[in-house]
Each structure stands twice: as C-alpha cells, then as structure tokens.
Design a protein around this motif. Sequence first.
Motif, PDB file in Angstrom:
ATOM      1  N   LYS A   1     -41.343 -15.143 -33.564  1.00  0.00           N
ATOM      2  CA  LYS A   1     -41.907 -15.340 -32.217  1.00  0.00           C
ATOM      3  C   LYS A   1     -42.613 -16.687 -32.012  1.00  0.00           C
ATOM      4  O   LYS A   1     -42.291 -17.421 -31.072  1.00  0.00           O
TER       5      LYS A   1
ATOM      6  N   ASP B   1     -36.899 -12.526 -27.452  1.00  0.00           N
ATOM      7  CA  ASP B   1     -37.901 -11.945 -28.352  1.00  0.00           C
ATOM      8  C   ASP B   1     -39.192 -12.752 -28.363  1.00  0.00           C
ATOM      9  O   ASP B   1     -40.214 -12.302 -28.876  1.00  0.00           O
TER      10      ASP B   1
ATOM     11  N   LYS C   1     -39.110 -15.926 -23.270  1.00  0.00           N
ATOM     12  CA  LYS C   1     -38.252 -15.035 -22.471  1.00  0.00           C
ATOM     13  C   LYS C   1     -38.280 -15.384 -20.989  1.00  0.00           C
ATOM     14  O   LYS C   1     -37.377 -15.037 -20.244  1.00  0.00           O
TER      15      LYS C   1
ATOM     16  N   TYR D   1     -28.722  -5.880 -26.397  1.00  0.00           N
ATOM     17  CA  TYR D   1     -29.869  -6.174 -27.263  1.00  0.00           C
ATOM     18  C   TYR D   1     -30.780  -7.204 -26.606  1.00  0.00           C
ATOM     19  O   TYR D   1     -32.017  -7.122 -26.704  1.00  0.00           O
TER      20      TYR D   1
ATOM     21  N   ASN E   1     -34.766  -6.665 -25.559  1.00  0.00           N
ATOM     22  CA  ASN E   1     -35.881  -7.548 -25.902  1.00  0.00           C
ATOM     23  C   ASN E   1     -36.655  -7.985 -24.662  1.00  0.00           C
ATOM     24  O   ASN E   1     -37.885  -8.159 -24.712  1.00  0.00           O
TER      25      ASN E   1
ATOM     26  N   TRP F   1     -38.904  -5.046 -23.576  1.00  0.00           N
ATOM     27  CA  TRP F   1     -39.705  -4.427 -24.641  1.00  0.00           C
ATOM     28  C   TRP F   1     -41.182  -4.412 -24.238  1.00  0.00           C
ATOM     29  O   TRP F   1     -41.784  -5.451 -23.971  1.00  0.00           O
TER      30      TRP F   1
END
Length: 658
Positions: free
Chosen positions: A526, A569, A574, A604, A608, A611
């Motif tokens: 991250k 992520d 993002k 996926y 993310n 999330w």
Amino acid sequence: MEVDGSLGPLDGFFTGNPEHSLETCRNVKNMVIGNNRQKSAVINDGLLPRLLQLMIDESVSFDLRTESAVILGSVAKGTDQHIQSLIDAGCVHVLLKGIFSVHLKYVEACLRCLRSIYLSNKAPADLVYQDLAIISHLVNILSKTATTQECITSIFSSCCKTQAHQNVLYSNGMVAALAPLLNSNVYKVQMPTMKCLAVICYKNEAVSHAVASAAFNGEPIPSLLLKLIARNKTSEMQMAAAKCLTYLYRAGGLSAKNPIIPLKTMPTLVRMCKKDRTLEENIDGAETLAYLVEVDPELQKIASITDHVISTLAVYLKYTDVQQITSKINGKKDMDWGLEMKQAAFKAFASIGANDEDIRKKIIETENLMDHILMAMTSDNAKVQGAATRCLHSLSRSVQQLRTTFKDHSIWKPLMKLIEIGCDEVLTIASSTLCNLLLEFSPSKEDILESGAINMLCKLASKEDPALKLNGVWGLMNMAFQSEEKVKSEIVETLGSEQLFVLLSDEDPTILMKTLGLLRNLLSNKPHIDSIMNVYGTQVMQAVVFILEGDHSVDIKEQTLCILANIADGDRAKDFIMENEDVLKKLMSYMNHSNPQLQIAATYTISNLVWNEHDDAKCYHRQEKLRDLGVQRLLQKLLDTPDQTLFEKVKTALQQFS
C-alpha cells in the motif's frame, strides 16, 4: 628446383605452339603436386592469369584447358594464402563457367578445384547462387560420376549458408538427387552427401519434412541413414549420419518419439563422447548431443542415464595438457583442444540439465565443476565463455543450487563482469543468468543489488537488441519483487519514467509482458503504491488504458488488469481509478468478457475498490458511485458463473457492498 622455388623455363606458356604449352603445363602440374613452395611459385611468377586465360579461350584444346584446371586444383590444396590468391584472381568465376562444358574430364577438373576452394570456407558462397542456372546444372550433372557426386555434394555442403540457399537447393531437386547417393558404395561420396543433407535441413522445417519423406527404391531417407549409423560403419560415418538425423528431428522432420531418435541417434552421439574416439569426434558428439536434447525434457532424461554420459563428459574438463592428448589428434594441431573439450562439455551439461532438478544435482556433483566454469568465464575465448555461461544459466534454474553452490562460489561476481565487458554473444546468456540470481529466494540478490545491478539492468533495458532489452526488464522485475521502497524508487529513477512507458508500448509481446510484470511489482504494498502513483499516476493510467484498448493477448490484458487491481489496493491511489469513468466502464466490460481470466482480474479490481476496511465515508462514496454505474447488479448476475474462482471473487466483492 626446390632450392630457389623457381618453376624453371615457362616459355611454353606464352608461345602459340599448343604442343609446347601442353608440355609445359604438364611439367608445372607435376612440380606443384604436394609442393607448397612450387604452388607459391605459380602465383609469384604470374601464371594464374595465364592459366585462367587458357581456360576461357575456346580455341584452346580441352587437354590444355583440363591441365590448367588441374594445376589450379593443386594450388587450391595448398595454404590459405594460396586459396585466397586464386579467389582474388577470379578463379571461381572461370571454374563456374567451366562446369557447363560438354567435356567431362574438364568439368571434373573444375569441380575438384571448386571443392578445394569451398572447403576452405574462403570463397563467397553467393557466387554459386548468383545465377540459378549454375545450381540447376550442378544438380543435373550430380549423378554423372563418383567425382561429380563427391565434388558437388562437398561444394553445396560448404556454401549452403542461409535459409535462402537451402530453399534454392531444395526447389532445384537437390533432395531427390541426394537420396540415391546414400546407397553409394563409394565412401567419399556418402560422407559429403550426409554433410550436404545436414546443412540443407538445419533449422528449415519445409526442407526437413521433404527430406524425411523422400525415398530411394521405396526406402525413406531416415531408414537409409539408420543403416549408416550402425556400429559396423566407421566412427566418422556414424557421426555424420547421427548429425543428419539430429538436424532432421530439430527442424521438425522427425518426432522426438520416433524410435530412431532416442534409441539410435542418441546412443550413437553418446558413444562418440567416449575416450576411445578422436578428439574431433568427442567434441562433435557432445555438441550434437547438446543440440539433440536441448528442447525436449524427455530426451534430456534419457540422455542423462545413457551409458554414464555425465561422468564421460566430466572427463572433458580435465583436458588441459596438450602433450597428454596429442595421440588423439587428427589434424588441426594449432587448436586449443583443452578449451574445445571444455566448451563442448559445458554445452552438453547445459542441455541435459535444462529442466530436471535431479539431473542438475548429478551435474553439479561433477568434480570441481564450478571452478571450471568460473575459470572458463574469465577466458579470452568467447566460445568458451559463452558455453560456460550457458551451463551456468541451466544450473541457475535450480532453487537448491541458487541457495547453496551459487552462493558458496559467489558466482554473481564474474557474471556481472561479463555483462559489463563481455561481447554481445555472451552478454545475452549472462544477463539471462543474472535474472535467475535475482529471484526472491536467491541469497545472492542483496549482494548483486549492492554492486550496481540496477544501473546495469536499466542500461540493458534501454538497448535496441530485443534479447538484451528483455533480460534488462526481466531482471528489474525480479529485483522489484517484494523489495523495499528505496529499491523501487531507485529502479524508477534510474530507468526513467519515459523509458518505462516506451517499454510499455514495445511491439514485442514478451517485453511488454515483463514490463507489465515490473510495473505490477513496483505497485505492490500500500505505501509503495500510493508513493509511486503520487508521482507517476497520470502516466500509469494512460499506459493502462492504451493497453486495454489495444489488440493484445489475453495474458497481457490480464496482467494489465492485475496492475489496476494493485492500484485499487492503495489508500490514495484508488482515486485514479474512481475519478476515471472510462476506466470504470472498461472494468465492467471485462467483467462481462467471455474469458474467465479477464473476468476474475476485473472483479478483483472492483473488490479492492469497494473494500470497506476502515468503515469510512470515502469507501461508502465509492460503493455508491459503482452501484449507480450498475456494478453491483453486474456482480449479482455473475453469481451464476460455473467458474469456481470467479464465483468466489464475485461473492467477496458483493459482501463489501453495504
């Protein structure tokens, strides 16, 4: 006569009396046979132009023209300097004209001279191909006599250098013309015939298929070669036949499963490696064995247990004393046989151990192998350097050896030196080996990093040569995997964002794939993702869109979507996706794609983005935006997928929506 190297009175050459000229010609012929001094005298006394003039003068008798051609043929059996003088005088052109004569003895004399010149590899091969009538005529007269058969096959085996040459010979009926010669009862015809077959098949699929299916008296060429590989034949003949069959197989004319390859060809080549054979056969056997098994794991396994071949090859590494091996030398006495034996062994080890961990373990247990490799890597001989590095590259595929033997010998030091100063031929395989030493489980990785590897790899990644460029990117990709942020920053700063995005637009799919792998490894963890996207985010997103919109393979698009998943992520990164509605719509499009790989990667990424780790307002805002775009409905539809992996990704993403 031998004291002063003079040919004596040569007036007969320059008179108009044919009888005198013929007598003088015969005297000169008798003097130059087997005498290099007299051959030099022919050249120094200026006789070459006169002899060539006699050959092209149609008013001169064929007896005199034939004797002139014989003298030139004798000179051609002298030194390299003698052959070069013949070429410089225009001898090849005259001889190629002479083969069209209707007088067979003159034609044979011309062919014998051409054979000697071309066996030296000094004459330009293209001279034979400059006029297709020459090729056609040579094929047509091939079967005339044992002399035409021997000479023409020898000429073609020496001057067939390119695929274009191979195709010209094939299209002019050379394959059909060669098949009967394998059944000849003349040894001197069979040998060059096999050499000729080998060179026209080498790496040429179309010609190899034609050779494999061609037959004489109903018997296919591979079956004819099988007779010549038998143990009751000479070693030289067995070796030539085995090489033919090897080239036929590697070019696709024969299958690896054809019993001729594992049960006949391979044992013959291993037999050629034994100490009771000449050094030439030892070297040729090992090199051809290396080529035979290079790409087939099953053949590699069979080879490794055939007649103790690994221990047999290990003996090659001990040939260092020239006097120790003099008794096995047949000619070529100026060759460094110790180096030749070593490079042959290294090539064979590299091929045999290319895919199997147990075989590599057997090879690595060879006494002092790593010391021999290290010494060879510092050799002035590029051929030996390349073979040693190729062997090292093969062994470096072993996780165990990377953790033990390679670490113990600090093999990375000479490897990096080779990359720094080595020739291009060695540079490609050396840099490829370095890529393996940079894998995450390699204990040498840190040492290599501290020794300036990033700068070295970035230079390679900027090369024009595709192989070097690929290795540079591949090495950087391995270097970036699970690395600290300072290492990733150094990679980006040294390579430069401009070059990174140049690589992302490379036409070579393999280079593009590895560059995407590098970018994916840079954009992991991250804090690292946020840091890199903070500086290069706009450019990264442009590159991603460019690739997703392009005509690329599924694997490349999947890797690109995985990069988006990594960006998604990040905590702040993002936002680059959420603020780009075009990218969001592309993700939805790939969620609907017919290929599950792309559906999984796109889903996926969405997972993310939604999330909800910290239960914060930003996350709810992202979920709301994606819900309004119809992402949640799309996910619910995907619950019907038969693909279990996709189903799990969809279920996880839906669970995040509040």
